[in-house]
Enzyme design. Structure first.
Site, mmCIF file in Angstrom:
data_model
loop_
_atom_site.group_PDB
_atom_site.id
_atom_site.type_symbol
_atom_site.label_atom_id
_atom_site.label_comp_id
_atom_site.label_asym_id
_atom_site.label_seq_id
_atom_site.Cartn_x
_atom_site.Cartn_y
_atom_site.Cartn_z
ATOM 1 N N TYR A 128 0.831 -1.213 0.000
ATOM 2 C CA TYR A 128 0.000 0.000 0.000
ATOM 3 C C TYR A 128 0.864 1.262 0.000
ATOM 4 C CZ TYR A 128 -2.957 -3.778 1.603
ATOM 5 O OH TYR A 128 -3.580 -4.995 1.705
ATOM 6 N N LYS A 188 -2.059 -16.979 7.108
ATOM 7 C CA LYS A 188 -1.302 -16.196 8.089
ATOM 8 C C LYS A 188 -0.550 -17.049 9.122
ATOM 9 C CE LYS A 188 -2.954 -11.616 7.408
ATOM 10 N NZ LYS A 188 -4.214 -11.226 6.779
ATOM 11 N N TYR A 205 -12.503 -7.813 5.180
ATOM 12 C CA TYR A 205 -11.270 -7.826 4.382
ATOM 13 C C TYR A 205 -10.967 -9.273 4.027
ATOM 14 C CZ TYR A 205 -6.504 -7.603 2.785
ATOM 15 O OH TYR A 205 -5.379 -7.739 2.013
ATOM 16 N N ASP A 232 -13.806 -17.115 6.448
ATOM 17 C CA ASP A 232 -12.418 -16.723 6.204
ATOM 18 C C ASP A 232 -11.742 -16.581 7.564
ATOM 19 O OD1 ASP A 232 -10.027 -15.480 5.742
ATOM 20 O OD2 ASP A 232 -10.815 -13.978 4.356
#
Ligand SMILES: *Cc1c(COP(=O)(O)O)cnc(C)c1O
Length: 435
Positions: free
Chosen positions: A19, A277, A147, A248
């Protein structure tokens, strides 16, 4: 090693960071090594990693058990293709994932990142319905504020009000959105909110393949906590309206919220589940999508009887071996006690910050602590203040938050608390109107 100044100059001009623009506006910190809960910078300064490298490094860095697993695997093979070949690390890891997730999840698709795990989940859901002769069921429904990753399909179910998503709206598949889930882990599920979901599903059921949500904690979409009761309700709604349910768990998995998986707070099983993750303890990039036998069998019976996906590094043995070691290390220890201890520490440290000017909300769940400000954080100023207190934090939007490695000690949690306080004073407190 090259001169740090020279490395950083090249980094700034040539290397894209998450980003970020080029050349970078804010100079990243040069990390030389990491061990336990600490990062060591090139000038020798040590920082407690309050971020676990974005949820991943649950056991900290250079854990002897994980290092040994990586070395052992390196000595036999780092990688072989997964098309037509298989190997013990992948098989044992799949066996473990099936064993520790909800009973109906029985089949594992390995990918190399969380975003791709969500892509695969979407493919599974759409192909499930296509195989059943219902190709019109090709959309996803989700609540706002989520997200799910940065590739295009996951982006289509990220919070549509996120500024970066707006740019991409014309390119993305149009999905169906409900409102942000009502806040609060302990709040009773709101019947009006569930009514709203029921209506959305009723009016789009012909075109919806699946519900996709992050259970209990919305992560990078806004660090919001919601009642596990919504998961029970979504399971019932999914069954009643004939759509699949995708959880998720990429951020929430492996103990972070105080349950091994966030869905365990409600005892609800999805049809498809994404993991990533912390799956490899933060060592290597690996993710997985699990599904039920009903989903796998329907896809395999269809006119295209295969799941059309196969990444080059699928089921990478090195990542699989470390992931297996990380999961076994987690399960061998008393992780629930560690997470409860961190939760108590974060509550103690962060609760007083609620009275600071510019703080809108303070919330803690499991090993996650969040301070929400009344306006956007000055990320550079907040980060610098935290680093001054010996802690690495990475605030975003109006949020200064932490999810430390599980082996963080109580005095280190206190130090993280002081750093968050310093970050709030330095980087927060401005209203939106002042920008
Ligand atoms: C981080 C994250 C992803 C994306 O994972 P990557 O490995 O960054 O592609 C997807 N979903 C959730 C909930 C996440 O937190």
């Amino acid at each position: 090693m090259a001169e740090p100044a020279e490395l950083l100059a090249f980094d700034r001009q040539h290397v894209w960071h998450p980003y970020a623009s080029l050349p970078a506006e804010v100079q990243p910190l040069l990390v030389r090594s990491a061990s336990g809960v600490r990062l060591t910078l090139d000038d020798g300064q040590e920082l407690i990693d309050g971020m676990s490298s974005w949820w991943a490094a649950i056991h900290g860095y250079r854990h002897p058990v994980l290092d040994a697993a990586a070395h052992r695997q390196l000595d036999s093979m780092s990688h072989v293709m997964f098309g037509g070949l298989t190997h013990q690390p992948a098989i044992e890891l799949a066996r473990r994932l099936v064993a520790i997730t909800a009973e109906p999840l029985r089949h594992v698709f390995f990918t190399d990142s969380g975003s791709v795990a969500v892509e695969v989940a979407a493919k599974m859901a759409l192909q499930y319905w296509a195989s059943a002769g219902r190709p019109a069921k090709h959309r996803l429904i989700t609540w706002r504020g989520g997200y799910h990753g940065d590739t295009l399909h996951p982006m289509s179910v990220c919070d549509p009000d996120g500024c970066m998503q707006a740019l991409w709206q014309p390119t993305l598949p149009a999905q169906v959105f409900t409102d942000v889930p009502p806040a609060g882990y302990d709040a009773e599920p709101d019947p009006d909110y569930l009514e709203h979901w029921d209506r959305a599903l009723a009016s789009h059921a012909e075109s919806i393949a699946a519900i996709i949500v992050e259970p209990v904690v919305q992560g990078a979409g806004g660090m919001r906590f919601s009642s596990p009761g919504y998961l029970t309700a979504l399971r019932e709604l999914a069954d009643r309206h004939g759509v699949l349910l995708i959880f998720d768990e990429i951020a929430t998995g492996f103990g972070r919220t105080g349950a091994l998986f966030a869905a365990d707070h409600a005892g609800v099983a999805p049809d498809i589940c994404c993991l990533g993750k912390a799956m490899t303890g933060g060592y290597l990039s690996m993710a997985a999508t699990l599904c039920t036998s009903a989903v796998a069998e329907q896809i395999s019976r269809g006119p295209v009887p295969v799941l059309a996906h196969g990444p080059t590094f699928m089921a990478n043995p090195l990542a699989a071996a470390v992931s297996l070691a990380s999961i076994d290390l987690l399960l061998a220890g008393d992780w629930p006690a560690s997470v409860r201890r961190i939760e108590a520490g974060l509550r103690r440290e962060l609760a007083p910050l609620a009275d600071l000017p510019g703080v809108a909300d303070v919330r803690v769940l499991g090993a996650i602590g969040v301070v929400q400000l009344t306006g956007p954080v000055d990320v550079a100023a907040a980060t610098e203040a935290a680093v001054g207190q010996g802690v690495w934090l990475r605030p975003f939007r109006d949020l200064i938050y932490t999810m430390p490695p599980y082996l963080v000690a109580d005095d280190e949690v206190a130090q993280i608390g002081s750093a968050i306080r310093a970050a709030v004073s330095a980087g927060g407190g401005r209203s939106r109107a002042q920008g």
